[in-house]
Design a protein around this motif. Sequence first.
Motif, PDB file in Angstrom:
ATOM      1  N   GLN A 173      66.392  32.487  34.062  1.00 57.33           N
ATOM      2  CA  GLN A 173      65.573  33.398  34.284  1.00 57.33           C
ATOM      3  C   GLN A 173      64.587  33.895  33.803  1.00 57.33           C
ATOM      4  O   GLN A 173      64.997  34.685  32.667  1.00 57.33           O
ATOM      5  CB  GLN A 173      65.762  34.210  35.913  1.00 57.33           C
ATOM      6  CG  GLN A 173      64.936  34.916  36.186  1.00 57.33           C
ATOM      7  CD  GLN A 173      64.573  36.181  37.196  1.00 57.33           C
ATOM      8  OE1 GLN A 173      65.992  35.684  38.429  1.00 57.33           O
ATOM      9  NE2 GLN A 173      64.478  36.949  37.278  1.00 57.33           N
ATOM     10  N   LEU A 174      63.415  33.365  33.542  1.00 61.36           N
ATOM     11  CA  LEU A 174      62.335  34.141  32.650  1.00 61.36           C
ATOM     12  C   LEU A 174      61.430  34.743  33.174  1.00 61.36           C
ATOM     13  O   LEU A 174      60.606  33.960  34.413  1.00 61.36           O
ATOM     14  CB  LEU A 174      61.922  32.552  31.793  1.00 61.36           C
ATOM     15  CG  LEU A 174      63.087  32.629  30.994  1.00 61.36           C
ATOM     16  CD1 LEU A 174      62.325  30.539  30.722  1.00 61.36           C
ATOM     17  CD2 LEU A 174      63.333  33.407  29.318  1.00 61.36           C
ATOM     18  N   THR A 215      61.195  38.918  30.096  1.00 64.97           N
ATOM     19  CA  THR A 215      62.723  39.106  29.491  1.00 64.97           C
ATOM     20  C   THR A 215      63.590  37.470  30.637  1.00 64.97           C
ATOM     21  O   THR A 215      63.773  37.391  31.223  1.00 64.97           O
ATOM     22  CB  THR A 215      63.291  40.667  30.893  1.00 64.97           C
ATOM     23  OG1 THR A 215      62.400  41.097  30.574  1.00 64.97           O
ATOM     24  CG2 THR A 215      64.482  40.432  31.661  1.00 64.97           C
ATOM     25  N   ALA A 216      64.525  37.846  29.770  1.00 64.74           N
ATOM     26  CA  ALA A 216      65.300  35.763  29.594  1.00 64.74           C
ATOM     27  C   ALA A 216      66.944  36.790  30.509  1.00 64.74           C
ATOM     28  O   ALA A 216      67.597  37.306  29.539  1.00 64.74           O
ATOM     29  CB  ALA A 216      65.965  35.295  28.593  1.00 64.74           C
ATOM     30  N   SER A 217      67.072  35.776  31.255  1.00 68.25           N
ATOM     31  CA  SER A 217      68.255  36.700  31.839  1.00 68.25           C
ATOM     32  C   SER A 217      69.332  35.140  32.334  1.00 68.25           C
ATOM     33  O   SER A 217      68.751  34.401  33.049  1.00 68.25           O
ATOM     34  CB  SER A 217      68.349  36.917  33.766  1.00 68.25           C
ATOM     35  OG  SER A 217      67.489  38.369  33.379  1.00 68.25           O
ATOM     36  N   PHE A 218      70.519  35.031  31.202  1.00 67.64           N
ATOM     37  CA  PHE A 218      70.987  34.097  31.962  1.00 67.64           C
ATOM     38  C   PHE A 218      72.270  34.067  32.675  1.00 67.64           C
ATOM     39  O   PHE A 218      72.904  35.507  32.725  1.00 67.64           O
ATOM     40  CB  PHE A 218      72.155  33.528  30.420  1.00 67.64           C
ATOM     41  CG  PHE A 218      71.261  33.036  29.822  1.00 67.64           C
ATOM     42  CD1 PHE A 218      70.624  31.623  29.788  1.00 67.64           C
ATOM     43  CD2 PHE A 218      70.036  33.619  28.938  1.00 67.64           C
ATOM     44  CE1 PHE A 218      69.943  31.144  27.942  1.00 67.64           C
ATOM     45  CE2 PHE A 218      69.627  33.425  27.774  1.00 67.64           C
ATOM     46  CZ  PHE A 218      69.227  32.423  27.800  1.00 67.64           C
ATOM     47  N   VAL A 219      72.915  33.583  33.512  1.00 60.99           N
ATOM     48  CA  VAL A 219      73.695  34.111  34.612  1.00 60.99           C
ATOM     49  C   VAL A 219      74.195  32.713  34.497  1.00 60.99           C
ATOM     50  O   VAL A 219      74.133  31.016  34.392  1.00 60.99           O
ATOM     51  CB  VAL A 219      73.463  33.449  35.994  1.00 60.99           C
ATOM     52  CG1 VAL A 219      74.896  33.930  36.732  1.00 60.99           C
ATOM     53  CG2 VAL A 219      72.613  35.244  36.309  1.00 60.99           C
ATOM     54  N   LEU A 233      76.693  37.288  33.020  1.00 62.34           N
ATOM     55  CA  LEU A 233      75.240  37.825  33.035  1.00 62.34           C
ATOM     56  C   LEU A 233      74.321  38.396  31.674  1.00 62.34           C
ATOM     57  O   LEU A 233      75.669  38.924  31.631  1.00 62.34           O
ATOM     58  CB  LEU A 233      74.729  38.483  34.261  1.00 62.34           C
ATOM     59  CG  LEU A 233      73.308  39.374  34.298  1.00 62.34           C
ATOM     60  CD1 LEU A 233      71.999  38.251  34.362  1.00 62.34           C
ATOM     61  CD2 LEU A 233      72.741  40.023  35.456  1.00 62.34           C
ATOM     62  N   PHE A 234      74.064  37.716  31.471  1.00 66.28           N
ATOM     63  CA  PHE A 234      73.183  38.253  29.904  1.00 66.28           C
ATOM     64  C   PHE A 234      72.159  37.919  30.265  1.00 66.28           C
ATOM     65  O   PHE A 234      71.181  37.267  30.687  1.00 66.28           O
ATOM     66  CB  PHE A 234      73.925  36.902  28.898  1.00 66.28           C
ATOM     67  CG  PHE A 234      74.789  36.861  28.423  1.00 66.28           C
ATOM     68  CD1 PHE A 234      75.734  37.453  27.269  1.00 66.28           C
ATOM     69  CD2 PHE A 234      75.001  35.586  29.236  1.00 66.28           C
ATOM     70  CE1 PHE A 234      76.185  37.656  26.393  1.00 66.28           C
ATOM     71  CE2 PHE A 234      77.003  35.491  28.660  1.00 66.28           C
ATOM     72  CZ  PHE A 234      77.980  36.101  26.938  1.00 66.28           C
ATOM     73  N   VAL A 235      71.537  39.669  29.470  1.00 68.08           N
ATOM     74  CA  VAL A 235      70.093  40.049  29.609  1.00 68.08           C
ATOM     75  C   VAL A 235      69.490  40.266  28.697  1.00 68.08           C
ATOM     76  O   VAL A 235      70.057  41.242  27.491  1.00 68.08           O
ATOM     77  CB  VAL A 235      69.576  41.383  30.848  1.00 68.08           C
ATOM     78  CG1 VAL A 235      67.958  41.236  30.965  1.00 68.08           C
ATOM     79  CG2 VAL A 235      70.301  41.232  32.613  1.00 68.08           C
ATOM     80  N   PHE A 236      68.050  39.277  28.490  1.00 66.93           N
ATOM     81  CA  PHE A 236      67.445  39.833  26.795  1.00 66.93           C
ATOM     82  C   PHE A 236      66.489  40.327  26.874  1.00 66.93           C
ATOM     83  O   PHE A 236      65.673  39.637  27.623  1.00 66.93           O
ATOM     84  CB  PHE A 236      67.803  38.904  26.040  1.00 66.93           C
ATOM     85  CG  PHE A 236      69.304  38.107  25.141  1.00 66.93           C
ATOM     86  CD1 PHE A 236      69.963  38.454  24.118  1.00 66.93           C
ATOM     87  CD2 PHE A 236      70.058  37.127  26.662  1.00 66.93           C
ATOM     88  CE1 PHE A 236      70.843  37.542  24.347  1.00 66.93           C
ATOM     89  CE2 PHE A 236      71.167  36.880  25.942  1.00 66.93           C
ATOM     90  CZ  PHE A 236      71.003  37.239  24.916  1.00 66.93           C
ATOM     91  N   GLU A 283      80.163  40.788  33.572  1.00 65.40           N
ATOM     92  CA  GLU A 283      80.786  40.019  34.366  1.00 65.40           C
ATOM     93  C   GLU A 283      80.882  40.442  35.999  1.00 65.40           C
ATOM     94  O   GLU A 283      81.517  41.774  36.280  1.00 65.40           O
ATOM     95  CB  GLU A 283      82.639  40.030  33.939  1.00 65.40           C
ATOM     96  CG  GLU A 283      82.719  39.069  32.911  1.00 65.40           C
ATOM     97  CD  GLU A 283      84.202  39.263  32.030  1.00 65.40           C
ATOM     98  OE1 GLU A 283      84.649  38.882  33.401  1.00 65.40           O
ATOM     99  OE2 GLU A 283      84.500  38.977  31.325  1.00 65.40           O
ATOM    100  N   LEU A 284      80.039  39.287  36.505  1.00 65.67           N
ATOM    101  CA  LEU A 284      79.618  39.442  38.026  1.00 65.67           C
ATOM    102  C   LEU A 284      81.048  39.297  38.902  1.00 65.67           C
ATOM    103  O   LEU A 284      80.576  40.716  40.148  1.00 65.67           O
ATOM    104  CB  LEU A 284      78.859  38.429  38.517  1.00 65.67           C
ATOM    105  CG  LEU A 284      77.277  38.416  37.140  1.00 65.67           C
ATOM    106  CD1 LEU A 284      76.358  37.858  37.921  1.00 65.67           C
ATOM    107  CD2 LEU A 284      77.029  40.080  37.804  1.00 65.67           C
TER     108      LEU A 284
END
Length: 124
Positions: free
Chosen positions: A47-48, A111-115, A20-23, A11-12
């Motif tokens: 972001q990929l 890497t997939a990052s979701f905000v 923020l979720f990072v896979f 939680e930013l």
Amino acid sequence: MATLNASTYQELQGDGSVQLFVFTPLTTTNADTAPIEWTQSADRCVQLNGTWGVGGTVVIEGSNNGTVWITLNTAQGTAASFTADALKQIVEVPRYARARVTGGDGTTSITASFVLRRANTLRT
């Protein structure tokens, strides 16, 4: 194929308003991310980045039932299908969203990052 759980969750802002979720790593064997519930999110940015390999493609998909997945769209009005590093806003707000590798080779590692930003902060 295996489903990849988030390697990072944060939680930013400290008030629950931005998540923020990072896979990582999304590969041809770890081909999809665990679904994120994002119906409370007013803004959704993905972001990929990484090594795409030959034919590397990642799509951002949504579902309201967790079974049938449809490719979502970017704010530019194009399908959320990527073959190179990208940072894009996602338009639709289905119950669930995920990233999924649909093409690539043994070197594909993304890497997939979701905000996600909530429309209203949570009251604690």
